[in-house]
Design a protein around this motif. Structure first.
Motif, PDB file in Angstrom:
ATOM      1  N   UNK A   1      14.157 -29.073  31.544  1.00 39.75           N
ATOM      2  CA  UNK A   1      12.976 -29.934  31.510  1.00 39.75           C
ATOM      3  C   UNK A   1      11.714 -29.136  31.829  1.00 39.75           C
ATOM      4  N   UNK A   2      11.782 -28.331  32.908  1.00 36.23           N
ATOM      5  CA  UNK A   2      10.598 -27.602  33.369  1.00 36.23           C
ATOM      6  C   UNK A   2      10.211 -26.493  32.395  1.00 36.23           C
ATOM      7  N   UNK A   3      11.161 -25.632  32.051  1.00 35.39           N
ATOM      8  CA  UNK A   3      10.846 -24.475  31.209  1.00 35.39           C
ATOM      9  C   UNK A   3      10.917 -24.796  29.719  1.00 35.39           C
ATOM     10  N   UNK A   4      11.833 -25.689  29.333  1.00 37.72           N
ATOM     11  CA  UNK A   4      11.986 -25.995  27.914  1.00 37.72           C
ATOM     12  C   UNK A   4      11.002 -27.011  27.399  1.00 37.72           C
ATOM     13  N   UNK A   5      10.875 -28.165  28.083  1.00 33.63           N
ATOM     14  CA  UNK A   5      10.012 -29.234  27.602  1.00 33.63           C
ATOM     15  C   UNK A   5       8.564 -29.074  28.059  1.00 33.63           C
ATOM     16  N   UNK A   6       8.366 -28.687  29.310  1.00 29.77           N
ATOM     17  CA  UNK A   6       6.998 -28.614  29.842  1.00 29.77           C
ATOM     18  C   UNK A   6       6.355 -27.268  29.543  1.00 29.77           C
ATOM     19  N   UNK A   7       7.008 -26.169  29.919  1.00 28.23           N
ATOM     20  CA  UNK A   7       6.422 -24.843  29.711  1.00 28.23           C
ATOM     21  C   UNK A   7       6.615 -24.314  28.293  1.00 28.23           C
TER      22      UNK A   7
ATOM     23  N   UNK B   1      19.671 -24.918  22.071  1.00 29.49           N
ATOM     24  CA  UNK B   1      19.305 -25.946  23.060  1.00 29.49           C
ATOM     25  C   UNK B   1      18.995 -25.280  24.395  1.00 29.49           C
ATOM     26  N   UNK B   2      17.910 -25.707  25.018  1.00 29.49           N
ATOM     27  CA  UNK B   2      17.461 -24.983  26.210  1.00 29.49           C
ATOM     28  C   UNK B   2      18.426 -25.142  27.370  1.00 29.49           C
TER      29      UNK B   2
END
Length: 250
Positions: free
Chosen positions: A40-46, A54-55
Protein backbone atom coordinates in the motif's frame (compact mmCIF):
# COMPACT_ATOMS: atom_id res chain seq x y z
CA UNK A 1 27.44 -32.04 22.07
CA UNK A 2 25.18 -32.63 19.07
CA UNK A 3 22.40 -34.13 21.20
CA UNK A 4 22.37 -31.11 23.50
CA UNK A 5 22.36 -28.77 20.49
CA UNK A 6 19.33 -30.58 19.04
CA UNK A 7 17.65 -30.46 22.46
CA UNK A 8 18.07 -26.68 22.62
CA UNK A 9 16.73 -26.35 19.08
CA UNK A 10 13.68 -28.50 19.78
CA UNK A 11 13.08 -26.62 23.05
CA UNK A 12 12.95 -23.29 21.18
CA UNK A 13 10.51 -24.72 18.63
CA UNK A 14 8.20 -26.01 21.39
CA UNK A 15 8.38 -22.78 23.40
CA UNK A 16 7.64 -20.69 20.32
CA UNK A 17 4.42 -22.48 19.46
CA UNK A 18 3.22 -23.65 22.89
CA UNK A 19 0.21 -21.86 24.40
CA UNK A 20 -0.30 -19.64 21.35
CA UNK A 21 -3.71 -18.95 19.83
CA UNK A 22 -2.50 -18.65 16.25
CA UNK A 23 0.41 -21.10 16.49
CA UNK A 24 2.36 -21.52 13.28
CA UNK A 25 -0.16 -19.23 11.52
CA UNK A 26 1.59 -16.27 13.16
CA UNK A 27 4.73 -17.07 11.15
CA UNK A 28 2.62 -16.64 8.02
CA UNK A 29 0.47 -13.70 9.13
CA UNK A 30 3.31 -11.47 10.30
CA UNK A 31 5.15 -11.18 6.95
CA UNK A 32 1.85 -11.20 5.03
CA UNK A 33 0.58 -8.19 6.96
CA UNK A 34 3.95 -6.47 6.54
CA UNK A 35 3.92 -7.17 2.80
CA UNK A 36 0.38 -5.79 2.50
CA UNK A 37 1.37 -2.57 4.28
CA UNK A 38 4.47 -2.17 2.09
CA UNK A 39 2.35 -2.81 -1.01
CA UNK A 40 0.00 0.00 0.00
CA UNK A 41 2.70 2.48 1.06
CA UNK A 42 5.32 1.86 -1.64
CA UNK A 43 3.14 0.42 -4.40
CA UNK A 44 -0.06 2.47 -4.29
CA UNK A 45 1.05 5.69 -2.60
CA UNK A 46 4.72 6.10 -3.55
CA UNK A 47 4.27 4.37 -6.94
CA UNK A 48 7.55 2.48 -6.74
CA UNK A 49 8.41 0.45 -9.88
CA UNK A 50 7.46 -3.22 -9.73
CA UNK A 51 8.66 -4.45 -13.16
CA UNK A 52 5.13 -5.48 -14.07
CA UNK A 53 4.69 -7.74 -11.03
CA UNK A 54 2.08 -7.40 -8.27
CA UNK A 55 3.69 -5.25 -5.61
CA UNK A 56 2.73 -7.57 -2.78
CA UNK A 57 5.02 -10.27 -4.16
CA UNK A 58 7.83 -7.70 -4.48
CA UNK A 59 7.49 -6.77 -0.83
CA UNK A 60 6.93 -10.33 0.40
CA UNK A 61 10.06 -11.62 -1.36
CA UNK A 62 12.05 -8.87 0.36
CA UNK A 63 10.48 -9.62 3.73
CA UNK A 64 11.35 -13.30 3.36
CA UNK A 65 15.08 -12.55 3.46
CA UNK A 66 14.74 -9.73 5.96
CA UNK A 67 12.74 -11.85 8.42
CA UNK A 68 15.42 -14.54 8.26
CA UNK A 69 18.11 -12.01 9.24
CA UNK A 70 16.10 -10.09 11.85
CA UNK A 71 14.74 -13.20 13.57
CA UNK A 72 18.20 -14.73 13.76
CA UNK A 73 19.73 -11.55 15.19
CA UNK A 74 16.92 -10.86 17.67
CA UNK A 75 16.63 -14.40 19.03
CA UNK A 76 20.40 -14.90 19.28
CA UNK A 77 20.90 -11.58 21.09
CA UNK A 78 18.68 -12.58 24.06
CA UNK A 79 19.48 -16.30 24.26
CA UNK A 80 22.08 -16.02 27.06
CA UNK A 81 20.07 -13.70 29.29
CA UNK A 82 16.96 -15.84 28.75
CA UNK A 83 18.88 -18.92 29.92
CA UNK A 84 20.52 -17.25 32.93
CA UNK A 85 19.37 -19.89 35.44
CA UNK A 86 20.72 -22.70 33.28
CA UNK A 87 24.08 -20.97 32.82
CA UNK A 88 24.47 -20.41 36.56
CA UNK A 89 23.68 -24.00 37.54
CA UNK A 90 25.06 -26.26 34.78
CA UNK A 91 28.26 -26.23 32.77
CA UNK A 92 28.01 -26.82 29.04
CA UNK A 93 29.49 -25.09 25.97
CA UNK A 94 27.68 -21.74 26.06
CA UNK A 95 27.98 -21.38 22.29
CA UNK A 96 25.26 -24.03 21.96
CA UNK A 97 22.68 -21.45 23.07
CA UNK A 98 23.01 -19.06 20.11
CA UNK A 99 23.50 -22.00 17.74
CA UNK A 100 20.37 -23.61 19.17
CA UNK A 101 18.14 -20.88 17.75
CA UNK A 102 18.94 -21.95 14.16
CA UNK A 103 16.38 -24.81 13.89
CA UNK A 104 13.54 -22.50 14.91
CA UNK A 105 14.75 -19.73 12.58
CA UNK A 106 15.07 -22.14 9.65
CA UNK A 107 11.63 -23.60 10.38
CA UNK A 108 10.10 -20.12 10.22
CA UNK A 109 11.98 -19.50 6.98
CA UNK A 110 10.68 -22.76 5.50
CA UNK A 111 7.09 -21.84 6.38
CA UNK A 112 7.57 -18.41 4.82
CA UNK A 113 9.12 -20.06 1.76
CA UNK A 114 6.05 -22.27 1.36
CA UNK A 115 3.85 -19.15 1.31
CA UNK A 116 6.21 -17.61 -1.26
CA UNK A 117 5.87 -20.73 -3.41
CA UNK A 118 2.07 -20.41 -3.19
CA UNK A 119 2.33 -16.78 -4.36
CA UNK A 120 4.49 -17.84 -7.30
CA UNK A 121 2.02 -20.55 -8.32
CA UNK A 122 -0.92 -18.13 -8.03
CA UNK A 123 0.76 -15.43 -10.14
CA UNK A 124 2.28 -18.03 -12.51
CA UNK A 125 5.88 -17.06 -11.86
CA UNK A 126 8.35 -19.72 -12.91
CA UNK A 127 11.83 -19.45 -11.33
CA UNK A 128 14.88 -20.06 -13.51
CA UNK A 129 18.46 -21.06 -12.93
CA UNK A 130 18.79 -18.05 -10.64
CA UNK A 131 17.17 -20.21 -7.97
CA UNK A 132 20.63 -21.74 -7.46
CA UNK A 133 21.70 -18.48 -5.80
CA UNK A 134 18.93 -18.74 -3.18
CA UNK A 135 20.97 -20.95 -0.79
CA UNK A 136 23.93 -18.57 -1.11
CA UNK A 137 21.81 -15.54 -0.17
CA UNK A 138 20.25 -17.54 2.69
CA UNK A 139 23.62 -18.52 4.16
CA UNK A 140 24.94 -14.95 3.89
CA UNK A 141 21.90 -13.53 5.71
CA UNK A 142 22.17 -16.22 8.38
CA UNK A 143 25.88 -15.53 8.81
CA UNK A 144 25.37 -11.79 9.30
CA UNK A 145 22.42 -12.28 11.65
CA UNK A 146 24.07 -14.98 13.74
CA UNK A 147 27.42 -13.19 13.91
CA UNK A 148 25.85 -9.94 15.09
CA UNK A 149 23.56 -11.92 17.40
CA UNK A 150 26.50 -13.64 19.10
CA UNK A 151 28.20 -10.27 19.64
CA UNK A 152 25.00 -8.77 21.06
CA UNK A 153 24.37 -11.81 23.28
CA UNK A 154 27.91 -11.66 24.69
CA UNK A 155 27.58 -7.96 25.51
CA UNK A 156 24.02 -8.28 26.84
CA UNK A 157 25.24 -10.44 29.72
CA UNK A 158 26.95 -7.39 31.22
CA UNK A 159 25.10 -4.54 29.51
CA UNK A 160 21.37 -5.25 29.64
CA UNK A 161 20.45 -2.21 27.55
CA UNK A 162 21.66 -4.19 24.51
CA UNK A 163 18.23 -5.84 24.51
CA UNK A 164 16.72 -2.41 23.79
CA UNK A 165 19.34 -1.36 21.25
CA UNK A 166 18.97 -4.44 19.03
CA UNK A 167 15.23 -3.95 18.22
CA UNK A 168 15.89 -0.28 17.39
CA UNK A 169 18.81 -1.27 15.15
CA UNK A 170 16.65 -3.88 13.40
CA UNK A 171 13.85 -1.39 12.82
CA UNK A 172 16.19 1.24 11.34
CA UNK A 173 18.00 -1.27 9.13
CA UNK A 174 14.72 -2.51 7.66
CA UNK A 175 14.14 0.86 5.99
CA UNK A 176 17.80 1.06 4.94
CA UNK A 177 17.48 -2.27 3.12
CA UNK A 178 15.51 -3.20 -0.04
CA UNK A 179 12.68 -4.89 1.84
CA UNK A 180 9.52 -3.06 0.77
CA UNK A 181 11.11 -1.73 -2.41
CA UNK A 182 13.73 -2.75 -4.96
CA UNK A 183 17.26 -1.35 -4.77
CA UNK A 184 16.74 -0.14 -8.34
CA UNK A 185 14.53 2.63 -6.92
CA UNK A 186 17.42 4.11 -4.90
CA UNK A 187 18.74 7.38 -6.43
CA UNK A 188 22.08 7.03 -8.20
CA UNK A 189 23.59 9.82 -6.08
CA UNK A 190 23.40 7.77 -2.88
CA UNK A 191 23.64 4.29 -4.42
CA UNK A 192 27.38 3.81 -3.58
CA UNK A 193 26.68 4.58 0.08
CA UNK A 194 23.49 2.52 0.08
CA UNK A 195 25.39 -0.52 -1.23
CA UNK A 196 27.66 -0.41 1.84
CA UNK A 197 24.77 -2.02 3.70
CA UNK A 198 25.70 -5.75 3.56
CA UNK A 199 22.02 -6.73 3.60
CA UNK A 200 21.29 -5.10 0.25
CA UNK A 201 22.90 -7.66 -2.06
CA UNK A 202 21.60 -10.91 -0.46
CA UNK A 203 18.03 -9.58 -0.16
CA UNK A 204 18.09 -8.42 -3.79
CA UNK A 205 19.61 -11.71 -4.93
CA UNK A 206 16.95 -13.65 -3.03
CA UNK A 207 14.20 -11.57 -4.65
CA UNK A 208 15.73 -11.99 -8.12
CA UNK A 209 16.27 -15.74 -7.69
CA UNK A 210 12.60 -16.24 -6.79
CA UNK A 211 10.64 -13.87 -9.03
CA UNK A 212 13.21 -12.37 -11.41
CA UNK A 213 12.76 -8.81 -10.09
CA UNK A 214 15.60 -6.60 -8.94
CA UNK A 215 19.27 -6.70 -9.84
CA UNK A 216 21.96 -9.30 -9.28
CA UNK A 217 25.20 -7.82 -7.99
CA UNK A 218 27.67 -10.66 -7.55
CA UNK A 219 30.34 -8.23 -6.38
CA UNK A 220 27.96 -6.95 -3.73
CA UNK A 221 27.08 -10.53 -2.76
CA UNK A 222 30.78 -11.35 -2.36
CA UNK A 223 31.17 -8.23 -0.19
CA UNK A 224 28.20 -9.32 1.94
CA UNK A 225 29.65 -12.83 2.26
CA UNK A 226 32.93 -11.32 3.47
CA UNK A 227 31.02 -9.21 6.01
CA UNK A 228 29.14 -12.34 7.15
CA UNK A 229 32.43 -14.17 7.66
CA UNK A 230 33.86 -11.18 9.51
CA UNK A 231 30.79 -10.98 11.77
CA UNK A 232 31.11 -14.66 12.64
CA UNK A 233 34.83 -14.39 13.39
CA UNK A 234 34.44 -11.26 15.51
CA UNK A 235 31.40 -12.78 17.23
CA UNK A 236 33.33 -15.91 18.18
CA UNK A 237 36.28 -13.84 19.41
CA UNK A 238 34.04 -11.65 21.59
CA UNK A 239 32.20 -14.72 22.84
CA UNK A 240 35.40 -16.53 23.81
CA UNK A 241 36.75 -13.42 25.54
CA UNK A 242 33.64 -13.01 27.72
CA UNK A 243 32.47 -16.61 28.13
CA UNK A 244 34.32 -17.31 31.40
CA UNK A 245 32.53 -14.50 33.21
CA UNK A 246 28.99 -15.37 32.07
CA UNK A 247 28.04 -17.32 35.18
CA UNK A 248 29.43 -14.60 37.48
CA UNK A 249 27.71 -11.54 35.99
CA UNK A 250 24.56 -12.85 34.31
Amino acid sequence: FRDLLFAFGWRDVRLRYRQTFLGVSWVVLQPLLGAAIFAIVFGLIAKMPSQGLPYIIISYSGLLGWTLFSTCLTRASICLVASAELIRKVYFPRLLLPLGILPCVLLDFAVGGAVMAAFMVYYRIMPGFGLLLLPVATIVLLGIGLGLGIIAASLAVRYRDIQYIVPLFVQLMMYASPVGYSAAAVPAAIKPYYDLNPLVAPIEVMRWSLIGAGNVNLTGLAYSAAVAGGCMIVGLMVFRATERKFADVI
